[in-house]
Write a protein that holds these residues in place. Structure first.
Motif: not given
Length: 297
Positions: A94-109
């Motif tokens: 679950v942590f990896m899902v959230i961490a990747v989601a936060a990373f993607i949101l940052d990349r999408l600004k």
């Protein structure tokens, strides 16, 4: 007869990287609370978290040997919620899902929602505690089977995670590094707490059994003594504490914001990372199992 796993350097790297990744995400959440203006530093934590934990998980699969050829063995872990390892799989997944989601949101600004950051921070703490509880599953190793170990690994994860974010920030975003005084002071106390926890762990372990005594002697006066005293205690804990005491409490504000002070802080935080790895490696390597005597029938 039950045989318990004997772990080596690969598992130490996994424990270290999982702790760094969890701590980095928790640092980002802390920054969003206390230093919302440090947007680039928050993104650094979101980058480090999934990468560090992801590499750690790959190493764990390599260490398990069957991880790539028989991946369903990991699925079997989800069937036993009385197992520490099962909860570890849940927390990490679950942590990896959230961490990747936060990373993607940052990349999408796009902004990372506060609820996502908070849930990720809670799971990060769970992952950090789990890395210590995982060793405690091996009850025949007194150095591992100790209630203080998950707490020690939690504090170390927060310390190394913050150190990783601060190191990158010094190189890439020195302007923001100058603004995060609350984070620096919070981070300052973590190595001190680690020292107290390590001393307590050593004292308790050496007094509970012969195997515990031998484990502690391996660290403080045996084959691992140089790595323990010079690497973990001095480079990883005392050195950074002395440097940060000078920078935070005795140097001028002008010097603290200078480039020289930045590189001194970089050396301090790099030392924390070295100490974080050595903590896990030495605890894995120095542990001596209890001697089990089987009576002749």
């Amino acid at each position: 007869m039950t045989y318990e796993p004997i772990w080596g350097s690969i598992i130490a790297w996994y424990l270290f990287l999982a702790g760094v990744g969890a701590g980095a995400f928790a640092t980002s959440a802390f920054l969003s609370w206390r230093h919302p203006e440090a947007t680039s530093m928050r993104k650094i934590g979101h980058i480090i978290a999934p990468i560090a934990v992801g590499i750690g998980l790959i190493l764990l699969m390599v260490d398990a040997e069957a991880g790539f050829t028989h991946p369903w063995r990991f699925v079997y872990l989800l069937g036993n919620f009385g197992s520490v390892m099962t909860w570890g799989v849940v927390f990490l997944s679950v942590f990896m899902v959230i961490a990747v989601a936060a990373f993607i949101l940052d990349r999408l600004k796009k902004n990372v929602p506060t609820w996502l950051e908070n849930v990720g921070a809670i799971l990060a703490l769970c992952v950090a505690v789990y890395t210590g509880a995982l060793l405690g599953v091996c009850s025949t190793y007194p150095l591992w089977n100790n209630a203080l170990l998950p707490i020690l690994f939690l504090v170390s994860a927060l310390s190394t995670g913050a150190a990783s974010v601060l190191c990158v920030s010094i190189v890439r975003h020195a302007d923001e590094f100058n603004m995060v005084g609350v984070l620096k002071k919070f981070h300052f106390f973590l190595p001190i707490i680690e020292l107290l926890l390590i001393a307590s762990l050593m004292f308790i372990t050496q007094s509970n059994s012969d195997a515990g005594y031998q484990s502690v002697m391996n660290l403080i006066s045996g084959q691992w003594a140089i790595w323990f005293w010079l690497g973990l205690i001095f480079i990883g804990l005392i050195g950074p504490t002395l440097l940060e005491t000078w920078l935070l409490f005795f140097s001028s504000e002008e010097f603290e914001k200078s480039r020289l002070a930045h590189w001194i802080s970089f050396a301090s935080d790099a030392g924390v990372l070295v100490g974080g790895f050595l903590l896990r490696y030495l605890i894995v390597a120095a542990a001596v199992p209890l001697t089990v005597v089987t009576p002749l029938l």
